[in-house]
Design an enzyme around this catalytic site. Structure first.
Site, PDB file in Angstrom:
ATOM      1  N   PHE A 113      95.489  -9.858  30.606  1.00  0.00           N
ATOM      2  CA  PHE A 113      96.047  -9.176  29.444  1.00  0.00           C
ATOM      3  C   PHE A 113      96.823 -10.211  28.621  1.00  0.00           C
ATOM      4  O   PHE A 113      97.590 -11.000  29.182  1.00  0.00           O
ATOM      5  CB  PHE A 113      96.974  -8.058  29.924  1.00  0.00           C
ATOM      6  N   ASP A 184      99.496  -9.635  38.980  1.00  0.00           N
ATOM      7  CA  ASP A 184      99.912  -8.542  38.104  1.00  0.00           C
ATOM      8  C   ASP A 184      99.127  -7.295  38.517  1.00  0.00           C
ATOM      9  O   ASP A 184      97.890  -7.299  38.500  1.00  0.00           O
ATOM     10  CB  ASP A 184      99.630  -8.917  36.643  1.00  0.00           C
ATOM     11  N   TYR A 209     104.280   2.916  33.816  1.00  0.00           N
ATOM     12  CA  TYR A 209     103.899   3.968  32.846  1.00  0.00           C
ATOM     13  C   TYR A 209     102.400   4.219  32.828  1.00  0.00           C
ATOM     14  O   TYR A 209     101.946   5.140  32.185  1.00  0.00           O
ATOM     15  CB  TYR A 209     104.395   3.627  31.433  1.00  0.00           C
ATOM     16  N   LYS A 210     101.613   3.396  33.534  1.00  0.00           N
ATOM     17  CA  LYS A 210     100.155   3.603  33.567  1.00  0.00           C
ATOM     18  C   LYS A 210      99.833   4.587  34.700  1.00  0.00           C
ATOM     19  O   LYS A 210     100.182   5.746  34.603  1.00  0.00           O
ATOM     20  CB  LYS A 210      99.445   2.254  33.695  1.00  0.00           C
ATOM     21  N   ARG A 356      87.027   2.854  26.779  1.00  0.00           N
ATOM     22  CA  ARG A 356      87.611   2.762  28.116  1.00  0.00           C
ATOM     23  C   ARG A 356      88.071   4.143  28.604  1.00  0.00           C
ATOM     24  O   ARG A 356      88.695   4.885  27.848  1.00  0.00           O
ATOM     25  CB  ARG A 356      88.797   1.807  28.005  1.00  0.00           C
TER      26      ARG A 356
HETATM   27  C1  LIG Z   1      99.975  -3.000  30.260  1.00  0.00           C
HETATM   28  C2  LIG Z   1     100.094  -4.441  30.583  1.00  0.00           C
HETATM   29  C3  LIG Z   1     101.179  -5.216  30.134  1.00  0.00           C
HETATM   30  C4  LIG Z   1     102.215  -4.637  29.223  1.00  0.00           C
HETATM   31  O1  LIG Z   1     103.449  -5.265  29.413  1.00  0.00           O
HETATM   32  P1  LIG Z   1     104.791  -4.558  28.943  1.00  0.00           P
HETATM   33  O2  LIG Z   1     105.814  -5.621  28.992  1.00  0.00           O
HETATM   34  O3  LIG Z   1     105.062  -3.423  29.873  1.00  0.00           O
HETATM   35  O4  LIG Z   1     104.556  -4.036  27.550  1.00  0.00           O
HETATM   36  C5  LIG Z   1     101.256  -6.529  30.558  1.00  0.00           C
HETATM   37  N1  LIG Z   1     100.323  -7.070  31.355  1.00  0.00           N
HETATM   38  C6  LIG Z   1      99.252  -6.360  31.796  1.00  0.00           C
HETATM   39  C7  LIG Z   1      98.253  -7.003  32.685  1.00  0.00           C
HETATM   40  C8  LIG Z   1      99.097  -5.032  31.404  1.00  0.00           C
HETATM   41  O5  LIG Z   1      98.035  -4.346  31.807  1.00  0.00           O
END
Ligand SMILES: *Cc1c(COP(=O)(O)O)cnc(C)c1O
Length: 397
Positions: A113, A184, A209-210, A356
């Site tokens: 990401f 992660d 939050y996911k 998705r």
């Molecule tokens: C959703 C997601 C994020 C988002 O990071 P936030 O700091 O919570 O906004 C970061 N890395 C990955 C791999 C994600 O899937």
């Protein structure tokens, strides 16, 4: 055995909606509003500042961390809550890099990401010019683990395709090359059977939050393996990670174990909302979730492929190699997703062409999956996406 009809009934899902976006933002646990109201009235309202002691607010980040630990195969006492995932990733990477002072390369992949890559770029820039972020295609990661690598920094499940990395094999390879790992778990916590301790992960981070349904902006978590917990130096050395925050010393001394990864004041209200979801998670196990998820994703793939020949599967067909989402490529994917959402099936779109769908057994069942595929068939067969109303991209896709 988990009663998934029971867990589904514990969420407040809008009438007429099939929610296939719990991989981005989980739905509202029905108990959350009253639980938050209670914390506001009875704790914040009545106890005021004494709530830090009386209501246990100060101990909440580690207490909630233990509830998450169970879901990610971590040792109790080694997960703590706070901040956002981007911040926690920075923290984990900074600590890991410092533990390999002779090496300069962070290895990651192009399926990561962007925020993770951006945070790494920012950190490496602060550290100095000879640090390098090496980004390779996901399938080439193993071949690039050499003795130059300080830290292997990967997101276990690719947010676009749903491809799942082999945490055990890659961690083993990293260790054999003398590198540390930062995993992660954004798309695996609450989605697959993560085994941090068993796979000897060094650091891990994730959001809540996911799949964990903690609500928009819910705090992140960080894990540090017990063998590193008292030596990893926190780069973000805030007062609540200090050994004695209320001594108000002028010099920083890291707290014991995972407590040192705390930074500032914990998000008490957000953690209260998250806990109502963790109460639902207590009704199941990750092995049952994984089994249900694999059969639902397989069903969705089969239904969509039978009904929608114009959609190309972007997710691995082998259930062992995917997370809990299914993605299809379609050049008009953005418009098709808007048409689908207008008909009550909510997924999302990731550029350039990925539609998705998150599949979450806690509140999605086989009937939902079939109905969603039927609606998708209607959108595709009747070209319902070909409508100017669905072409304009919103800020959040
Ligand atoms: C959703 C997601 C994020 C988002 O990071 P936030 O700091 O919570 O906004 C970061 N890395 C990955 C791999 C994600 O899937």
């Amino acid at each position: 055995m988990t009663d998934f009809a029971q867990t589904k009934a514990l969420f407040d899902l809008p009438e007429g909606v099939i929610y296939l976006d719990g991989n981005s933002l989980g739905p509202l646990p029905s108990a959350a509003p009253a639980a938050m109201q209670k914390v506001m009235h009875d704790e914040w309202g009545k106890m005021l500042i004494t709530g830090w002691n009386k209501a246990g607010w100060m101990a909440q980040p580690a207490r909630v961390g233990d509830r998450i630990a169970r879901l990610i195969g971590a040792e109790p006492g080694h997960v703590v809550m706070g901040d956002t995932l981007s911040i926690k990733l920075y923290q984990a990477l900074a600590s890991a890099l410092e533990m390999r002072p002779d090496r300069r390369v962070v290895l990651s992949d192009s399926g990561n990401f962007p925020s993770d890559l951006y945070m790494a770029q920012g950190l490496l820039k602060s550290l100095g010019r000879d640090y390098e972020l090496r980004v390779v295609p996901p399938e080439d990661v193993a071949a690039h683990i050499t003795d130059e690598i300080a830290v292997l920094m990967l997101t276990e499940v690719d947010y676009r395709t749903g491809r799942l990395h082999d945490m055990r094999a890659l961690t083993e390879a990293a260790h054999a090359a003398g590198a540390l790992t930062v995993w992660d778990l954004a798309h695996t916590a609450g989605a697959t059977e993560v085994q941090l301790a068993e796979n000897k992960a060094d650091f891990a981070v994730g959001c809540t939050y996911k799949y964990l349904n903690g609500g928009p902006g819910a705090p992140a978590f960080i894990y540090v393996a017990p063998r590193h917990a008292d030596t990893a130096r926190p780069a973000l050395s805030g007062w609540l990670g200090h050994e004695a925050p209320f001594a108000f010393d002028l010099d920083y001394r890291p707290g014991a174990g995972i407590e040192r990864m705390r930074v500032g004041t914990p998000p008490v209200l957000a953690l209260a909302a998250l806990e109502t979801s963790l109460d639902i998670w207590d009704l199941t196990t990750m092995s049952e979730i994984r089994a249900a998820s694999q059969s639902l994703t397989a069903l969705f793939i089969e239904e969509v492929e039978n009904r929608c020949p114009d959609l190309a599967l972007a997710t691995p067909r082998d259930p062992a190699q995917r997370g809990s989402q299914v993605s299809f490529r379609f050049e008009n994917g953005y418009a098709a997703m808007q048409a689908l959402i207008a008909r009550g099936v909510i997924g999302d779109f990731r550029a350039p062409d990925i539609m998705r769908f998150g599949v979450t057994p806690l509140y999605i069942d086989a009937a939902d999956v079939r109905a969603a595929a039927e609606t998708l068939e209607d959108v595709m067969k009747n070209r319902l996406w070909d409508d100017p109303a669905y072409q304009t991209r919103a800020a959040v896709t």
